[in-house]
Design a protein around this motif. Structure first.
Motif, mmCIF file in Angstrom:
data_model
loop_
_atom_site.group_PDB
_atom_site.id
_atom_site.type_symbol
_atom_site.label_atom_id
_atom_site.label_comp_id
_atom_site.label_asym_id
_atom_site.label_seq_id
_atom_site.Cartn_x
_atom_site.Cartn_y
_atom_site.Cartn_z
ATOM 1 N N THR A 84 0.833 -1.203 0.000
ATOM 2 C CA THR A 84 0.000 0.000 0.000
ATOM 3 C C THR A 84 0.866 1.250 0.000
ATOM 4 N N SER A 85 0.212 2.366 -0.266
ATOM 5 C CA SER A 85 0.840 3.686 -0.187
ATOM 6 C C SER A 85 -0.282 4.703 -0.099
ATOM 7 N N TRP A 86 0.100 5.996 -0.022
ATOM 8 C CA TRP A 86 -0.907 7.028 0.167
ATOM 9 C C TRP A 86 -0.606 8.210 -0.749
ATOM 10 N N THR A 87 -1.541 9.138 -0.834
ATOM 11 C CA THR A 87 -1.389 10.252 -1.754
ATOM 12 C C THR A 87 -1.437 11.585 -1.020
ATOM 13 N N SER A 88 -0.922 12.613 -1.688
ATOM 14 C CA SER A 88 -1.005 13.974 -1.147
ATOM 15 C C SER A 88 -0.784 14.985 -2.265
ATOM 16 N N ALA A 89 -1.460 14.773 -3.394
ATOM 17 C CA ALA A 89 -1.332 15.688 -4.529
ATOM 18 C C ALA A 89 -2.701 15.847 -5.174
ATOM 19 N N GLY A 90 -2.764 16.439 -6.374
ATOM 20 C CA GLY A 90 -4.023 16.596 -7.074
ATOM 21 C C GLY A 90 -4.561 15.267 -7.564
ATOM 22 N N TRP A 91 -5.856 15.236 -7.944
ATOM 23 C CA TRP A 91 -6.505 13.976 -8.259
ATOM 24 C C TRP A 91 -5.824 13.234 -9.409
ATOM 25 N N THR A 92 -5.492 13.917 -10.503
ATOM 26 C CA THR A 92 -4.858 13.229 -11.629
ATOM 27 C C THR A 92 -3.523 12.631 -11.209
ATOM 28 N N ASN A 93 -2.741 13.382 -10.438
ATOM 29 C CA ASN A 93 -1.473 12.849 -9.929
ATOM 30 C C ASN A 93 -1.711 11.641 -9.032
ATOM 31 N N ASP A 94 -2.802 11.676 -8.294
ATOM 32 C CA ASP A 94 -3.119 10.545 -7.417
ATOM 33 C C ASP A 94 -3.505 9.307 -8.225
ATOM 34 N N VAL A 95 -4.198 9.510 -9.341
ATOM 35 C CA VAL A 95 -4.505 8.382 -10.234
ATOM 36 C C VAL A 95 -3.209 7.743 -10.712
ATOM 37 N N MET A 96 -2.243 8.567 -11.096
ATOM 38 C CA MET A 96 -0.951 8.058 -11.556
ATOM 39 C C MET A 96 -0.200 7.376 -10.416
ATOM 40 N N ILE A 113 -3.553 -2.505 -1.703
ATOM 41 C CA ILE A 113 -4.673 -1.976 -0.928
ATOM 42 C C ILE A 113 -4.718 -0.477 -1.191
ATOM 43 N N LEU A 114 -5.819 0.002 -1.780
ATOM 44 C CA LEU A 114 -5.910 1.376 -2.274
ATOM 45 C C LEU A 114 -6.749 2.250 -1.349
ATOM 46 N N PRO A 115 -6.199 3.372 -0.881
ATOM 47 C CA PRO A 115 -6.998 4.317 -0.089
ATOM 48 C C PRO A 115 -7.965 5.099 -0.985
ATOM 49 N N LYS A 116 -8.832 5.856 -0.370
ATOM 50 C CA LYS A 116 -9.743 6.729 -1.103
ATOM 51 C C LYS A 116 -8.972 7.933 -1.652
ATOM 52 N N PHE A 117 -9.509 8.538 -2.711
ATOM 53 C CA PHE A 117 -8.936 9.771 -3.235
ATOM 54 C C PHE A 117 -9.215 10.913 -2.264
ATOM 55 N N LEU A 118 -8.240 11.802 -2.116
ATOM 56 C CA LEU A 118 -8.387 12.964 -1.248
ATOM 57 C C LEU A 118 -8.671 14.207 -2.078
ATOM 58 N N SER A 119 -9.425 15.137 -1.499
ATOM 59 C CA SER A 119 -9.863 16.322 -2.245
ATOM 60 C C SER A 119 -8.938 17.516 -2.045
ATOM 61 N N SER A 120 -7.630 17.274 -2.003
ATOM 62 C CA SER A 120 -6.685 18.354 -1.698
ATOM 63 C C SER A 120 -6.694 19.470 -2.734
ATOM 64 N N HIS A 121 -6.987 19.153 -4.011
ATOM 65 C CA HIS A 121 -6.971 20.171 -5.058
ATOM 66 C C HIS A 121 -8.374 20.504 -5.564
ATOM 67 N N CYS A 257 4.837 -1.127 2.617
ATOM 68 C CA CYS A 257 4.245 0.206 2.455
ATOM 69 C C CYS A 257 5.320 1.263 2.234
ATOM 70 N N PHE A 258 4.972 2.240 1.391
ATOM 71 C CA PHE A 258 5.848 3.356 1.052
ATOM 72 C C PHE A 258 5.086 4.659 1.258
ATOM 73 N N ASP A 259 5.835 5.721 1.578
ATOM 74 C CA ASP A 259 5.140 6.971 1.865
ATOM 75 C C ASP A 259 4.553 7.633 0.626
ATOM 76 N N TYR A 260 5.261 7.604 -0.529
ATOM 77 C CA TYR A 260 4.793 8.366 -1.688
ATOM 78 C C TYR A 260 5.360 7.758 -2.952
ATOM 79 N N LEU A 261 4.477 7.429 -3.895
ATOM 80 C CA LEU A 261 4.907 6.709 -5.095
ATOM 81 C C LEU A 261 4.569 7.449 -6.393
#
Length: 457
Positions: A84-96, A113-121, A257-261
């Motif tokens: 698993t990993s997590w996101t912290s960017a815009g939605w398109t970047n999170d898809v990638m 194991i995929l987390p939900k998309f975040l609405s940061s942008h 698990c990795f912090d950012y991919l």
């Protein structure tokens, strides 16, 4: 010695045998040629029809113990490994990012194991959006040949249990040019009630030379950490105790698990822009839309084009023009000279129209604009060109469906076009280009910008 002259009957027999041998040889040659060509023809047909590459239909629930549990560990199977990993960017970047995560799952033979998309942008007040409600997970899983899980299937979303977990920090390693590099956090961690103890990855995970100011890591170097030798040899690296329980844990092997991919490639930086990109080829192109949300997008597109109820959706060309924060990259150049004018974009649209006509015999007159531009006069110019767009305010899209949907609908409209014109440097344009090429076989163009005449050709 005089040779005996063969009899006519024997001569005919020899001739008959010769002819049969020749015919047999030709048949075998033809059959062999067919065998050589058959896989290519079959694979081409499968590609065109977009059939799944793997016939197996996965039941994701078979790869966990059961319904979501209070602690995620209680739901993981002992005979299965996960990633698993997590996101912290815009939605398109999170898809990638999730595309990269799933590709890493493929080469490490683990279940993502995929987390939900975040609405940061979008709007921070918007609730996280489940991956499977925008991406067709069963179809993706079947196409790539592995099951996929979402975090809300593993751990109860309302759980108050704080789980300890050891993970690798890639960000801390690739950011060595910063004064005090740290692991990259994500709001998902607090939502999932995860207390992470980070271990810095080895320097050799970096894709580019140590002296190069770049943030990319290598897929296979990260994959190596999912196997015993590289993992064991790297356990002595810098470790951060978890922020709440203050426990120091080695990177978990059961749940890698990795912090950012987001910044991960196989060979070259920004690889999703390149045609050989393994993350795109083996994962991204199979990330098709959830049918429910695709239907909603099609309804919006039809109303924008004023299509009658009993008529099919016509072929159209989609455009993505990104302005907004790109203005920060103009470096003092006036915005009206930095951004490509609509006349420049119209030239690219004409090129796409001509290619659709000459190569496919399709005359496409409908053009749908998607953009973050807010100036009313700019949109009046768009209208003057005979183009259209989705009016989300008039559609009451956010009110009816939620704040995420305008972004989703834009992306779907872009991808479902017969041809596409995008903006250089925008990941949303990059993915739209990839989708139109792979899913529709359509022509694409990328508009250059940054100075007056940047797109002259």
């Amino acid at each position: 010695m005089v040779r005996a002259k063969p009899s006519p009957a024997k001569d005919r027999m020899v001739s008959l045998r010769t002819i049969c041998a020749i015919l047999a040889g030709v048949s075998m040659l033809s059959f062999g040629t067919l065998l050589l060509k058959l896989p290519l023809r079959l694979s081409y047909r499968l590609y065109i029809q977009d059939l799944p590459a793997h016939p197996t239909v996965f039941n994701s629930q078979s790869y966990i113990q059961g319904p979501p549990t209070q602690s995620f560990r209680d739901n993981l199977r002992d005979d299965t490994k996960y990633i698993t990993s997590w996101t912290s960017a815009g939605w398109t970047n999170d898809v990638m990012t999730y595309g990269n995560l799933i590709y890493l799952a493929l080469i490490t033979e683990r279940i993502p194991i995929l987390p939900k998309f975040l609405s940061s942008h979008i709007d921070t007040s918007a609730a996280p959006f489940p991956f499977g409600e925008v991406i067709d997970v069963p179809r993706l899983s079947q196409a790539i040949g592995i099951p996929l899980l979402e975090w809300h299937e593993v751990k109860d979303s309302e759980s108050q249990v704080l789980d300890d977990l050891g993970c690798w920090s890639v960000w801390e390693t690739v950011q060595q040019h910063e004064q005090n590099p740290q692991p990259r956090g994500s709001p998902s961690l607090s939502r999932l009630k995860l207390d992470i103890s980070w271990t810095q990855t080895p320097d050799w995970v970096k894709l580019t030379a140590p002296d190069q100011r770049d943030s990319h890591a290598s897929f296979w170097s990260l994959a190596a950490l999912g196997f015993p030798e590289a993992r064991n040899n790297s356990l002595g690296l810098k470790n951060h105790p978890s922020p709440q329980h203050q426990v120091s844990l080695p990177p978990d092997d059961h749940l890698l698990c990795f912090d950012y991919l987001y910044y991960v490639s196989a060979y070259h930086t920004w690889e999703w822009e390149l045609d050989y990109s393994p993350a795109w080829r083996f994962v991204g192109q199979h990330m098709r839309w959830n049918t429910t949300i695709e239907r909603i997008a099609d309804e919006h597109a039809r109303r924008a084009m004023r299509v009658l109820v009993d008529e099919p959706t016509p072929p159209y060309i989609s455009i993505h023009v990104r302005h907004g924060d790109f203005g920060n990259q103009c470096r003092g150049v006036p915005l009206d000279q930095c951004f490509a004018s609509l006349s420049v974009i119209a030239r690219r649209v004409s090129e796409v129209q001509e290619e659709l006509w000459t190569q496919k015999g399709i005359e496409v007159t409908q053009v749908i604009m998607t953009s973050d531009e807010s100036a009313p006069e700019w949109w009046l110019e768009v209208r003057a060109l005979g183009w259209t767009w989705v009016d989300y305010a008039a559609e009451r899209t956010e009110e009816i469906y939620g704040k995420w949907h305008p972004v989703f609908i834009d992306a779907i409209i872009q991808s479902n076009a017969a041809g596409f014109v995008g903006t250089r440097g925008s990941t949303m344009s990059t993915l739209a280009s990839r989708r139109v090429q792979a899913w529709r076989g359509g022509p694409i163009r990328t508009v250059q910008w940054g100075r007056l005449g940047a797109d002259d050709h």
